[in-house]
Motif scaffolding. Structure first.
Motif, PDB file in Angstrom:
ATOM      1  N   THR A 221       0.857  -1.180   0.000  1.00 36.13           N
ATOM      2  CA  THR A 221       0.000   0.000   0.000  1.00 36.13           C
ATOM      3  C   THR A 221       0.898   1.236   0.000  1.00 36.13           C
ATOM      4  O   THR A 221       2.115   1.130   0.041  1.00 36.13           O
ATOM      5  CB  THR A 221      -0.887   0.026   1.253  1.00 36.13           C
ATOM      6  N   SER A 222       0.283   2.415  -0.012  1.00 40.44           N
ATOM      7  CA  SER A 222       1.078   3.633  -0.011  1.00 40.44           C
ATOM      8  C   SER A 222       1.883   3.774   1.276  1.00 40.44           C
ATOM      9  O   SER A 222       2.930   4.425   1.285  1.00 40.44           O
ATOM     10  CB  SER A 222       0.177   4.860  -0.204  1.00 40.44           C
ATOM     11  N   LYS A 300      13.036   4.376 -13.623  1.00 42.38           N
ATOM     12  CA  LYS A 300      12.035   3.485 -14.218  1.00 42.38           C
ATOM     13  C   LYS A 300      11.535   2.458 -13.197  1.00 42.38           C
ATOM     14  O   LYS A 300      10.335   2.151 -13.149  1.00 42.38           O
ATOM     15  CB  LYS A 300      12.624   2.767 -15.434  1.00 42.38           C
ATOM     16  N   ILE A 301      12.461   1.933 -12.393  1.00 41.98           N
ATOM     17  CA  ILE A 301      12.057   0.973 -11.352  1.00 41.98           C
ATOM     18  C   ILE A 301      11.134   1.650 -10.352  1.00 41.98           C
ATOM     19  O   ILE A 301      10.100   1.101  -9.948  1.00 41.98           O
ATOM     20  CB  ILE A 301      13.291   0.387 -10.635  1.00 41.98           C
ATOM     21  N   LEU A 302      11.504   2.865  -9.936  1.00 47.77           N
ATOM     22  CA  LEU A 302      10.688   3.616  -8.981  1.00 47.77           C
ATOM     23  C   LEU A 302       9.293   3.866  -9.550  1.00 47.77           C
ATOM     24  O   LEU A 302       8.274   3.637  -8.870  1.00 47.77           O
ATOM     25  CB  LEU A 302      11.379   4.938  -8.662  1.00 47.77           C
ATOM     26  N   ILE A 303       9.235   4.323 -10.800  1.00 49.03           N
ATOM     27  CA  ILE A 303       7.950   4.614 -11.442  1.00 49.03           C
ATOM     28  C   ILE A 303       7.132   3.340 -11.621  1.00 49.03           C
ATOM     29  O   ILE A 303       5.912   3.332 -11.399  1.00 49.03           O
ATOM     30  CB  ILE A 303       8.190   5.313 -12.795  1.00 49.03           C
ATOM     31  N   ALA A 304       7.783   2.255 -11.988  1.00 57.74           N
ATOM     32  CA  ALA A 304       7.077   0.974 -12.135  1.00 57.74           C
ATOM     33  C   ALA A 304       6.494   0.518 -10.805  1.00 57.74           C
ATOM     34  O   ALA A 304       5.402  -0.067 -10.761  1.00 57.74           O
ATOM     35  CB  ALA A 304       8.025  -0.081 -12.690  1.00 57.74           C
ATOM     36  N   GLY A 305       7.203   0.787  -9.704  1.00 58.36           N
ATOM     37  CA  GLY A 305       6.689   0.428  -8.383  1.00 58.36           C
ATOM     38  C   GLY A 305       5.433   1.193  -8.025  1.00 58.36           C
ATOM     39  O   GLY A 305       4.518   0.648  -7.392  1.00 58.36           O
ATOM     40  N   ILE A 306       5.379   2.461  -8.422  1.00 60.24           N
ATOM     41  CA  ILE A 306       4.171   3.257  -8.194  1.00 60.24           C
ATOM     42  C   ILE A 306       3.023   2.729  -9.048  1.00 60.24           C
ATOM     43  O   ILE A 306       1.901   2.534  -8.571  1.00 60.24           O
ATOM     44  CB  ILE A 306       4.445   4.739  -8.517  1.00 60.24           C
ATOM     45  N   ARG A 307       3.314   2.460 -10.326  1.00 60.42           N
ATOM     46  CA  ARG A 307       2.271   1.979 -11.240  1.00 60.42           C
ATOM     47  C   ARG A 307       1.725   0.629 -10.775  1.00 60.42           C
ATOM     48  O   ARG A 307       0.504   0.408 -10.774  1.00 60.42           O
ATOM     49  CB  ARG A 307       2.817   1.864 -12.658  1.00 60.42           C
ATOM     50  N   SER A 308       2.604  -0.259 -10.377  1.00 56.84           N
ATOM     51  CA  SER A 308       2.171  -1.579  -9.931  1.00 56.84           C
ATOM     52  C   SER A 308       1.250  -1.475  -8.712  1.00 56.84           C
ATOM     53  O   SER A 308       0.203  -2.135  -8.647  1.00 56.84           O
ATOM     54  CB  SER A 308       3.385  -2.446  -9.596  1.00 56.84           C
ATOM     55  N   ARG A 309       1.619  -0.648  -7.761  1.00 59.42           N
ATOM     56  CA  ARG A 309       0.785  -0.475  -6.564  1.00 59.42           C
ATOM     57  C   ARG A 309      -0.581   0.086  -6.919  1.00 59.42           C
ATOM     58  O   ARG A 309      -1.611  -0.363  -6.401  1.00 59.42           O
ATOM     59  CB  ARG A 309       1.498   0.468  -5.592  1.00 59.42           C
ATOM     60  N   GLU A 310      -0.579   1.053  -7.843  1.00 60.87           N
ATOM     61  CA  GLU A 310      -1.846   1.665  -8.243  1.00 60.87           C
ATOM     62  C   GLU A 310      -2.716   0.710  -9.050  1.00 60.87           C
ATOM     63  O   GLU A 310      -3.931   0.924  -9.147  1.00 60.87           O
ATOM     64  CB  GLU A 310      -1.563   2.938  -9.049  1.00 60.87           C
ATOM     65  N   GLU A 311      -2.099  -0.340  -9.608  1.00 61.24           N
ATOM     66  CA  GLU A 311      -2.847  -1.316 -10.400  1.00 61.24           C
ATOM     67  C   GLU A 311      -2.939  -2.649  -9.660  1.00 61.24           C
ATOM     68  O   GLU A 311      -2.900  -3.717 -10.266  1.00 61.24           O
ATOM     69  CB  GLU A 311      -2.196  -1.467 -11.776  1.00 61.24           C
ATOM     70  N   GLU A 315       2.323  -7.067 -12.168  1.00 64.07           N
ATOM     71  CA  GLU A 315       3.729  -7.064 -12.540  1.00 64.07           C
ATOM     72  C   GLU A 315       3.926  -6.123 -13.724  1.00 64.07           C
ATOM     73  O   GLU A 315       3.362  -6.325 -14.800  1.00 64.07           O
ATOM     74  CB  GLU A 315       4.198  -8.470 -12.908  1.00 64.07           C
ATOM     75  N   VAL A 316       4.728  -5.093 -13.528  1.00 64.62           N
ATOM     76  CA  VAL A 316       4.969  -4.081 -14.553  1.00 64.62           C
ATOM     77  C   VAL A 316       6.358  -4.312 -15.136  1.00 64.62           C
ATOM     78  O   VAL A 316       7.362  -4.302 -14.423  1.00 64.62           O
ATOM     79  CB  VAL A 316       4.874  -2.660 -13.957  1.00 64.62           C
TER      80      VAL A 316
END
Length: 327
Positions: A221-222, A300-311, A315-316
């Protein structure tokens, strides 16, 4: 084919630096300015981050400062902060607007750790051709990462990173993990948010594992980010960022086919000073301490971690994070 030779970004014996910005929960203007300028012990005790005067006071005065570089100008989001940092770290000039330092300094440090603000904070200095160091994370979204990549491609001198890259307790594993065999599993922890502190965890482990991250899955979660990264080497990496886990800053675990290792980050001052020394070396030589491509992959890893949590933990794949961004 000729190879372009690096040239100094600042060809002066004494380098003048502006320290810009200060946000809630981040006291870098105090500590970083002291590492350049020295400090007034009485005024530094008024710093709202007690750990900063504590670790500064533990340093021998004769080895505290970086020589031939000085913070000469400061601006913070709240003028009262600038006045106190200036008193504590002997900074002679307080400016009303950050752009006021253009033409007055050789380089700029943007000392804030909210990635979504860094394009706006950095733009005036990039456009003015002033080298900048941007506190981690450089960016936390694709649009801003594209902007930074374009700026660097166009010749801007931008460096960004986490002090955990320089953690002295992790240095032996950066040199070699041969005795551990092939790394099959690694974990790294940090308190606070994934958006602001996840990069500490990622950049601590990146020089050990190396480039080649494939995908990211954040099932948390956040407030409790549990992030599983897959790597081309076959290693699985778990990076954890939990808001109130202050006892878990920089705990590293490595497990290989032949052995295992554990280490904890314990010396913030060493990491900060070594990082700032690298920035000064970059200014003096024009040679990056590590490729900008590494910073891009980490973002990119950081951004993918945000996207994955939001979805909901999807797995992004890293290749999803704007294929137009170079790596």
């Amino acid at each position: 084919m000729s190879v372009k030779k690096a040239k100094p970004l600042v060809d002066k014996q004494e380098i003048s630096i502006a320290m810009l910005g200060m946000v809630d929960g981040n006291g870098h203007p105090y500590s970083w300015s002291a590492i350049f300028n020295g400090y007034d012990a009485v005024e530094m005790q008024k710093c709202p981050f007690p750990v900063i005067p504590e670790y500064l006071n533990n340093q021998p005065k004769e080895t505290l400062q970086i020589k031939h570089a000085r913070v000469t100008h400061i601006w913070t989001d709240d003028l009262a902060d600038a006045k106190q940092v200036a008193r504590a770290a002997y900074i002679p000039h307080i400016v009303e607007q950050p752009e006021d330092v253009i033409g007055q300094v050789d380089a700029v440090i943007i000392a804030t750790d909210i990635g979504a603000e860094h394009v706006q904070r950095g733009r005036p200095f990039v456009e003015a051709g002033i080298p900048i160091f941007v506190d981690k994370p450089l960016a936390d979204n694709e649009e801003d990462l594209r902007t930074f990549c374009r700026w660097v491609d166009d010749g801007a001198s931008i460096m960004s990173g986490s002090s955990l890259r320089y953690c002295k307790e992790f240095m032996p594993f950066r040199a070699s993990t041969h005795n551990l065999g092939a790394i099959r599993f690694a974990s790294i922890t940090t308190p606070k948010s994934w958006e602001r502190y996840g990069i500490h965890a990622l950049e601590a482990i990146y020089p050990i594992i190396g480039p080649g991250f494939l995908s990211v899955c954040n099932t948390g979660t956040s407030e409790r980010n549990i992030v599983h990264c897959k790597h081309t080497s076959g290693a699985d990496i778990i990076a954890v960022a939990i808001d109130d886990m202050y006892g878990g800053f920089g705990m590293l675990q490595l497990a290989g086919t032949k052995g295992r290792a554990f280490a904890c980050a314990n010396d913030s001052f060493y990491g900060f000073k070594t990082q700032l020394l690298d920035f000064i070396h970059y200014l003096r030589t024009g040679i990056r301490p590590y490729p900008f491509a590494e910073t891009v992959e980490l973002m990119k890893i950081l951004i993918a971690g945000i996207r994955s949590r939001e979805e909901n933990g999807r797995e992004v794949m890293l290749e999803e994070i704007d294929a137009g961004i170079r790596t």
